[in-house]
Motif scaffolding. Sequence first.
Motif, PDB file in Angstrom:
ATOM      1  N   ARG A 147      35.726  35.450  43.692  1.00 53.54           N
ATOM      2  CA  ARG A 147      36.848  35.018  44.510  1.00 53.54           C
ATOM      3  C   ARG A 147      37.245  33.613  44.083  1.00 53.54           C
ATOM      4  O   ARG A 147      36.426  32.831  43.611  1.00 53.54           O
ATOM      5  CB  ARG A 147      36.514  35.071  45.999  1.00 53.54           C
ATOM      6  CG  ARG A 147      35.183  34.498  46.388  1.00 53.54           C
ATOM      7  CD  ARG A 147      34.896  34.653  47.863  1.00 53.54           C
ATOM      8  NE  ARG A 147      35.769  33.814  48.668  1.00 53.54           N
ATOM      9  CZ  ARG A 147      35.882  33.909  49.990  1.00 53.54           C
ATOM     10  NH1 ARG A 147      35.180  34.818  50.651  1.00 53.54           N
ATOM     11  NH2 ARG A 147      36.684  33.114  50.660  1.00 53.54           N
ATOM     12  N   ILE A 148      38.517  33.294  44.279  1.00 56.33           N
ATOM     13  CA  ILE A 148      39.035  31.999  43.860  1.00 56.33           C
ATOM     14  C   ILE A 148      38.621  30.892  44.822  1.00 56.33           C
ATOM     15  O   ILE A 148      38.345  29.765  44.413  1.00 56.33           O
ATOM     16  CB  ILE A 148      40.571  32.069  43.737  1.00 56.33           C
ATOM     17  CG1 ILE A 148      40.960  33.043  42.621  1.00 56.33           C
ATOM     18  CG2 ILE A 148      41.167  30.699  43.461  1.00 56.33           C
ATOM     19  CD1 ILE A 148      42.438  33.337  42.541  1.00 56.33           C
ATOM     20  N   THR A 149      38.570  31.211  46.109  1.00 59.79           N
ATOM     21  CA  THR A 149      38.178  30.224  47.121  1.00 59.79           C
ATOM     22  C   THR A 149      36.729  30.441  47.542  1.00 59.79           C
ATOM     23  O   THR A 149      36.173  31.522  47.377  1.00 59.79           O
ATOM     24  CB  THR A 149      39.083  30.343  48.354  1.00 59.79           C
ATOM     25  OG1 THR A 149      38.946  31.673  48.892  1.00 59.79           O
ATOM     26  CG2 THR A 149      40.537  30.098  47.984  1.00 59.79           C
TER      27      THR A 149
ATOM     28  N   ARG B 257      33.044  29.679  42.472  1.00 55.44           N
ATOM     29  CA  ARG B 257      34.407  30.218  42.356  1.00 55.44           C
ATOM     30  C   ARG B 257      34.543  31.030  41.077  1.00 55.44           C
ATOM     31  O   ARG B 257      33.871  30.773  40.086  1.00 55.44           O
ATOM     32  CB  ARG B 257      35.436  29.093  42.357  1.00 55.44           C
ATOM     33  CG  ARG B 257      35.571  28.352  43.675  1.00 55.44           C
ATOM     34  CD  ARG B 257      36.686  27.322  43.576  1.00 55.44           C
ATOM     35  NE  ARG B 257      36.943  26.650  44.847  1.00 55.44           N
ATOM     36  CZ  ARG B 257      36.329  25.542  45.247  1.00 55.44           C
ATOM     37  NH1 ARG B 257      35.409  24.995  44.457  1.00 55.44           N
ATOM     38  NH2 ARG B 257      36.608  24.986  46.407  1.00 55.44           N
ATOM     39  N   SER B 258      35.456  32.001  41.126  1.00 57.01           N
ATOM     40  CA  SER B 258      35.777  32.787  39.944  1.00 57.01           C
ATOM     41  C   SER B 258      37.250  32.561  39.601  1.00 57.01           C
ATOM     42  O   SER B 258      37.948  31.795  40.281  1.00 57.01           O
ATOM     43  CB  SER B 258      35.517  34.273  40.200  1.00 57.01           C
ATOM     44  OG  SER B 258      35.763  35.028  39.041  1.00 57.01           O
ATOM     45  N   VAL B 259      37.731  33.218  38.546  1.00 58.42           N
ATOM     46  CA  VAL B 259      39.129  33.074  38.141  1.00 58.42           C
ATOM     47  C   VAL B 259      40.011  34.159  38.747  1.00 58.42           C
ATOM     48  O   VAL B 259      41.198  34.228  38.464  1.00 58.42           O
ATOM     49  CB  VAL B 259      39.248  33.091  36.597  1.00 58.42           C
ATOM     50  CG1 VAL B 259      38.565  31.877  35.995  1.00 58.42           C
ATOM     51  CG2 VAL B 259      38.694  34.391  36.021  1.00 58.42           C
ATOM     52  N   PHE B 260      39.418  35.023  39.575  1.00 57.79           N
ATOM     53  CA  PHE B 260      40.196  36.078  40.226  1.00 57.79           C
ATOM     54  C   PHE B 260      39.523  36.467  41.535  1.00 57.79           C
ATOM     55  O   PHE B 260      38.348  36.201  41.758  1.00 57.79           O
ATOM     56  CB  PHE B 260      40.329  37.301  39.318  1.00 57.79           C
ATOM     57  CG  PHE B 260      39.045  38.086  39.139  1.00 57.79           C
ATOM     58  CD1 PHE B 260      38.862  39.296  39.799  1.00 57.79           C
ATOM     59  CD2 PHE B 260      38.025  37.618  38.323  1.00 57.79           C
ATOM     60  CE1 PHE B 260      37.687  40.027  39.652  1.00 57.79           C
ATOM     61  CE2 PHE B 260      36.848  38.338  38.155  1.00 57.79           C
ATOM     62  CZ  PHE B 260      36.679  39.542  38.830  1.00 57.79           C
ATOM     63  N   ASP B 261      40.304  37.106  42.413  1.00 56.06           N
ATOM     64  CA  ASP B 261      39.774  37.626  43.676  1.00 56.06           C
ATOM     65  C   ASP B 261      39.463  39.106  43.509  1.00 56.06           C
ATOM     66  O   ASP B 261      40.379  39.920  43.322  1.00 56.06           O
ATOM     67  CB  ASP B 261      40.786  37.447  44.811  1.00 56.06           C
ATOM     68  CG  ASP B 261      40.804  36.031  45.366  1.00 56.06           C
ATOM     69  OD1 ASP B 261      39.722  35.449  45.497  1.00 56.06           O
ATOM     70  OD2 ASP B 261      41.901  35.522  45.657  1.00 56.06           O
ATOM     71  N   ALA B 262      38.188  39.456  43.585  1.00 54.04           N
ATOM     72  CA  ALA B 262      37.785  40.852  43.401  1.00 54.04           C
ATOM     73  C   ALA B 262      38.378  41.756  44.467  1.00 54.04           C
ATOM     74  O   ALA B 262      38.726  42.905  44.183  1.00 54.04           O
ATOM     75  CB  ALA B 262      36.264  40.959  43.404  1.00 54.04           C
ATOM     76  N   THR B 263      38.519  41.273  45.680  1.00 53.32           N
ATOM     77  CA  THR B 263      38.977  42.134  46.777  1.00 53.32           C
ATOM     78  C   THR B 263      40.476  42.406  46.702  1.00 53.32           C
ATOM     79  O   THR B 263      40.915  43.535  46.497  1.00 53.32           O
ATOM     80  CB  THR B 263      38.611  41.510  48.131  1.00 53.32           C
ATOM     81  OG1 THR B 263      37.181  41.450  48.244  1.00 53.32           O
ATOM     82  CG2 THR B 263      39.145  42.351  49.288  1.00 53.32           C
ATOM     83  N   ALA B 264      41.284  41.373  46.877  1.00 52.56           N
ATOM     84  CA  ALA B 264      42.733  41.568  46.953  1.00 52.56           C
ATOM     85  C   ALA B 264      43.348  41.980  45.622  1.00 52.56           C
ATOM     86  O   ALA B 264      44.231  42.832  45.574  1.00 52.56           O
ATOM     87  CB  ALA B 264      43.398  40.293  47.462  1.00 52.56           C
ATOM     88  N   ASN B 265      42.855  41.388  44.519  1.00 50.22           N
ATOM     89  CA  ASN B 265      43.490  41.611  43.216  1.00 50.22           C
ATOM     90  C   ASN B 265      43.054  42.898  42.539  1.00 50.22           C
ATOM     91  O   ASN B 265      43.803  43.462  41.735  1.00 50.22           O
ATOM     92  CB  ASN B 265      43.193  40.441  42.277  1.00 50.22           C
ATOM     93  CG  ASN B 265      43.836  39.149  42.730  1.00 50.22           C
ATOM     94  OD1 ASN B 265      44.667  39.142  43.632  1.00 50.22           O
ATOM     95  ND2 ASN B 265      43.437  38.048  42.121  1.00 50.22           N
ATOM     96  N   VAL B 266      41.843  43.366  42.820  1.00 46.30           N
ATOM     97  CA  VAL B 266      41.301  44.489  42.064  1.00 46.30           C
ATOM     98  C   VAL B 266      40.855  45.645  42.958  1.00 46.30           C
ATOM     99  O   VAL B 266      41.261  46.795  42.772  1.00 46.30           O
ATOM    100  CB  VAL B 266      40.117  44.044  41.165  1.00 46.30           C
ATOM    101  CG1 VAL B 266      39.643  45.204  40.293  1.00 46.30           C
ATOM    102  CG2 VAL B 266      40.504  42.850  40.297  1.00 46.30           C
ATOM    103  N   THR B 267      39.999  45.376  43.937  1.00 50.90           N
ATOM    104  CA  THR B 267      39.388  46.455  44.714  1.00 50.90           C
ATOM    105  C   THR B 267      40.400  47.209  45.571  1.00 50.90           C
ATOM    106  O   THR B 267      40.410  48.448  45.575  1.00 50.90           O
ATOM    107  CB  THR B 267      38.254  45.907  45.600  1.00 50.90           C
ATOM    108  OG1 THR B 267      37.302  45.206  44.775  1.00 50.90           O
ATOM    109  CG2 THR B 267      37.547  47.032  46.329  1.00 50.90           C
TER     110      THR B 267
END
Length: 332
Positions: free
Chosen positions: A295-297, A313-323
């Motif tokens: 997740r970004i935050t 922090r990551s460079v993307f949000d696993a939940t909203a952007n992918v899952t």
Amino acid sequence: MKRSFLLYWTSVLVLAVLSIESAPSSGCGKALPRNFSNGQTTSMEIPATNGQPVRHYKVHLSANFQNDRPHAIVFSFHGHNGTMAKQEDLSQFSEKGLLIGNAGIIAVYPQGKLGTDGEPAWQGAPYSDRRVDDILFVKTMISTLEGMFCVDSSRIYAAGKSNGGGFVNLLACTPSIASKIAAFATVSAAFYTTTFNGNCPTNRAIPILDFHGTADKVARYSGGPSHGGTLVAVETFRQGWASRNGCQGKPAISHLSRANDPQQLVEIRTWSKNCRAGSTVIGYKIKKGQHGWPRITLPARCNGITRKNDCTRSVFDATANVTIPFFNKYSL
């Protein structure tokens, strides 16, 4: 008279469309229980019965929830020594604006029971309490929620982190419950051999999405000994599902855009060639990624301080952007 006739056929048409695109549960049209409100999370309890202990879980209704319209359910399972409240904070399935089937979701956060080491755990791990039937717990939650709320029974999904991710795999490998769940997502998962990766009976193709960091020191990417058991290597897990789904050839490899991931730390492996029933297996290999939920935050419990694992922090949000988009592709 003409207006009433038009309204009648409009209602018939709406019902016909719903019957094709969704499977409305018996809770559709019922009044919302008094202790529930839109955009809020409510705790629920299942009484002890048939030798099983009292169970608890949290349910979050989307801000625009309507109990006369079918909604998807997304289960989110915490990791070893986790809690349902921390999992809600971590996995972000209660965030506003998440849609599956053009409707807000019912996010469910179950609580594991104490295992042999005194910490909450899920069935299949070497430290779980073998007397506790977590698969029955999931079945009971589904039937309870279907009776209370307007659930789209063709759109029920399961996600989990660490030991919770391993349990999600066990659900996918158990036909009696896998038949009720459309797609599965695992994050930093602990795939013990006791969660059936090597001996996994399936009656259908299973869509699988997996995220795992190469620097994970809790559930190592390469697998191996852990907590008195054996972890399956992440690539072995993914290839196992690709084979069970009948996917052919090597996975296609892609990356996030350089604008979002300048160092190309995230490698996406997708098995989709000739997979049965349009299923896919997608694995996110996160270079330098720790034992966390991408997740970004930072989760609220990190108090804005970057530390390790879930507080990175990551460079993307696993939940909203992918899952959520992945789940949205699949229904029973």
